[in-house]
Structures are given as structure tokens and as C-alpha cells.
Design an enzyme around this catalytic site. Sequence first.
Site, PDB file in Angstrom:
ATOM      1  NE  ARG A 146      -0.245   4.731   7.154  1.00 45.20           N
ATOM      2  CZ  ARG A 146       0.887   4.126   6.818  1.00 45.20           C
ATOM      3  NH1 ARG A 146       2.087   4.770   7.290  1.00 45.20           N
ATOM      4  NH2 ARG A 146       0.762   3.919   4.956  1.00 45.20           N
ATOM      5  NE  ARG A 147       2.530   4.805   3.066  1.00 43.83           N
ATOM      6  CZ  ARG A 147       1.934   3.818   1.635  1.00 43.83           C
ATOM      7  NH1 ARG A 147       1.430   4.656   0.659  1.00 43.83           N
ATOM      8  NH2 ARG A 147       1.633   3.253   1.942  1.00 43.83           N
ATOM      9  CB  THR A 203       0.943  10.295  -0.036  1.00 44.38           C
ATOM     10  OG1 THR A 203       0.760   9.191   0.942  1.00 44.38           O
ATOM     11  CG2 THR A 203       0.752  11.904   1.238  1.00 44.38           C
ATOM     12  NE  ARG A 231      -6.733  -3.219  -7.302  1.00 41.69           N
ATOM     13  CZ  ARG A 231      -5.685  -2.685  -6.400  1.00 41.69           C
ATOM     14  NH1 ARG A 231      -4.604  -2.310  -5.296  1.00 41.69           N
ATOM     15  NH2 ARG A 231      -5.274  -0.576  -6.912  1.00 41.69           N
ATOM     16  CB  VAL A 248       4.683   0.776  -7.767  1.00 41.88           C
ATOM     17  CG1 VAL A 248       6.380   1.098  -7.510  1.00 41.88           C
ATOM     18  CG2 VAL A 248       4.057  -0.291  -6.330  1.00 41.88           C
ATOM     19  CD  GLN A 249       5.450  -0.908 -11.295  1.00 41.44           C
ATOM     20  OE1 GLN A 249       4.296  -0.619 -11.152  1.00 41.44           O
ATOM     21  NE2 GLN A 249       6.032  -1.733 -11.581  1.00 41.44           N
ATOM     22  CB  THR A 250       1.570   5.483 -11.699  1.00 44.11           C
ATOM     23  OG1 THR A 250       1.329   4.651 -12.932  1.00 44.11           O
ATOM     24  CG2 THR A 250       0.454   6.247 -12.764  1.00 44.11           C
ATOM     25  NE  ARG A 251       0.764   5.836  -5.611  1.00 43.92           N
ATOM     26  CZ  ARG A 251       0.352   5.968  -4.666  1.00 43.92           C
ATOM     27  NH1 ARG A 251       0.760   5.542  -3.010  1.00 43.92           N
ATOM     28  NH2 ARG A 251      -0.891   4.153  -4.291  1.00 43.92           N
ATOM     29  CE  LYS A 273      -1.583  -0.407   1.581  1.00 47.47           C
ATOM     30  NZ  LYS A 273      -0.303   0.218   1.612  1.00 47.47           N
ATOM     31  CG  ASP A 274      -5.856  -2.109  -0.844  1.00 43.54           C
ATOM     32  OD1 ASP A 274      -5.478  -1.263  -0.199  1.00 43.54           O
ATOM     33  OD2 ASP A 274      -5.855  -3.012  -1.810  1.00 43.54           O
ATOM     34  CB  SER A 277      -1.848   6.950   2.193  1.00 43.77           C
ATOM     35  OG  SER A 277      -1.794   6.939   4.194  1.00 43.77           O
ATOM     36  NE  ARG A 285      -5.552   6.844  -5.974  1.00 40.25           N
ATOM     37  CZ  ARG A 285      -6.713   6.410  -5.988  1.00 40.25           C
ATOM     38  NH1 ARG A 285      -7.563   7.041  -6.686  1.00 40.25           N
ATOM     39  NH2 ARG A 285      -6.932   5.234  -6.720  1.00 40.25           N
ATOM     40  N   GLY A 286      -2.533   5.512  -7.802  1.00 43.41           N
ATOM     41  CA  GLY A 286      -1.175   5.030  -9.300  1.00 43.41           C
ATOM     42  C   GLY A 286      -0.789   3.810  -9.060  1.00 43.41           C
ATOM     43  CB  CYS A 320     -10.123   5.541   3.414  1.00 46.30           C
ATOM     44  SG  CYS A 320      -9.485   4.079   1.547  1.00 46.30           S
TER      45      CYS A 320
END
Length: 309
Positions: free
Chosen positions: A133-134, A129, A11, A154-157, A85-86, A131, A151-152, A244
Site C-alpha cells: 500500500r505504501r 518499505t 508478539r 521500528v528500531q530495525t528500520r 491491520k495484521d 508495505s 522489513r523489521g 498483503c
Amino acid sequence: MQTDVVRIGTRGSALALAQAAEVRARLMAAHDLPEEAFEIAVIRTSGDRIQDRPLSEAGGKGLFTKEIEQALIDGRIDLAVHSSKDMPTVLPEGLEISAFLEREDVRDVFIGRRVERLEDLPRGAKLGTSSLRRQALALRLRPDLEVGMFRGNVQTRLKKLEDGVAEGTLLALAGLKRLKMEHVASAVMDPETFPPALGQGAICIETRVGDARVGGVVETIRHAQTGAALACERAFLAALDGSCRTPIAGEAKVQGKNLRFSGMILTPDGREAHEIAGEGSVDDAAEIGADAGARIREKAGNRFFDSWD
């Protein structure tokens, strides 16, 4: 090995590229080859395109892998690098996970806008989040919180957090470490009360079944202990038909010839949870995971699993 260029599919996010670069660096070192011997090919996935709804509503984990896997099947790339995990538990015919790199830290971290810990969030604060799970684990600890989709990459979040879209979020420490961004974490979550996603922290390499050339290349960087741990975790996930849409957590730990596994399933609101443990020889990793999955399914009962539908 042959000198043909090895094409690595990934990706295009900063984290995905960092993981692909790590695989390339390890292969370069193992085979004493220059960077030019490995080409990184960026492939945009459905999971990258869909940003307006949770993956659980859009089709699940395969959204981050199917386009890359098609490129592998078609021969446009030679190997694929994924976050473990994906990965769905069932792979397309003709493909296999041939190696795992040594696992990074499995823990989650909390990142607060104005507070340092999840426990310190004001009553009714919004936690962002994507997720399940989280979400479930956070609500188990703090049922008063409002959980919103986040969503997004790391930088977007982090930008969303800065803009006040939420008061806190949760990310994998492994990803932040690979991006050299662990400093943004406010607090590291205790895995005893906030267990990780199955496969979290592990990079896996997917190849074509029977491709002796690429298999030989990849074999040199395979980490056996991580492979055993992930065989257990993926078997647990498969026994639960995990996707998911199912809040599932757990971790397998390998010590010498021994493997210990702990797993948990929760309802999305965190109000009900069941835990399970297993232990045995590392040679029986998949069996330990599958057995734990069968036992926790029996323990929770059909009514629990019906709540996911």
C-alpha cells in the site's frame, strides 16, 4: 471476575509489547486488579522469523497471527492482542475478535534521512518499505522513486535508514506514539492523498468463542465506535479478498450514529487507482463496507484485479 491469572498472548517486538501492556493496564483499571493478575506471554510468529522477503511472497497477513491463534485454541493463553491491520478477514474456527481499544491516529509518517518530506526526496531516490500500500501510494505521488524492501521492527528500520540503506521510509504514527517515538517523524502524511491501511491505529483483542469468563473481562474495555469503524473496514477488505498482495487503503469514521467510509485500491506501481465512498447508520457498518467493496470491484473491473496475479 475470578482471580485466576489472565494470560495475554502477543508478539515480542517493542511495539507489540507496548500494545499488550496497554491492554493489561486498561484491564487492571477496569477490574481494580494488580499487575500480577495478568501475565504477558510472548509468542514468536512466522512473520517475525521471515525477514528476507516481503510478506506478500511469504504467505500474507496470517504470518503475524497464526502461532498466537494456535496458542489461544490450545488454551495456552486466554486472549491475544494484535494490531488490527495484521488480522486476516477470516479467523480460525472457534476464535473471534471480541474488542477493539479506542483507535489511535490512523495516519502514516515519512521519515527522511536527509530531507523532511517525501516530496523533497531527490529524483530516483530509494524509499524503503515492506508495505505494498505504501509503495503504491508513494509511487502514485512520486513515480520516479525506487522502492526497496524494508522489513523489521521500528528500531530495525530506523537503523537501516541511518545506515543509508534508503533515503526515506514510511511508518504508522500510531505505532510511534505507542513507543513514545513520534519525534522521529519528519512529516505526517495527508490521509486525503495517502490514506491509511484498513485497521491502522486500532488494537484488537481476540478470544475463544463461548469463553464467558474472558469475554466478561474484555467487555469492560471494548470501544464501540472503533468496533463499528473496523467492522466496516474489514467488510470492505473481505469483499476484495484483501491480503498483503493487494494495495488497499481506507478509513471509516464514526460521528454519533453516522458512519462515513472512503476506500481506495491501487495497482502496485501506483499508476491506476480507484476510489469509493459510503455512508449510513453506524448499525449498518459491515453492510456499508461490503457494499463499497462490491461497488469498487465493479468500478475497477476484472482486468484491474488480474494485475495482482
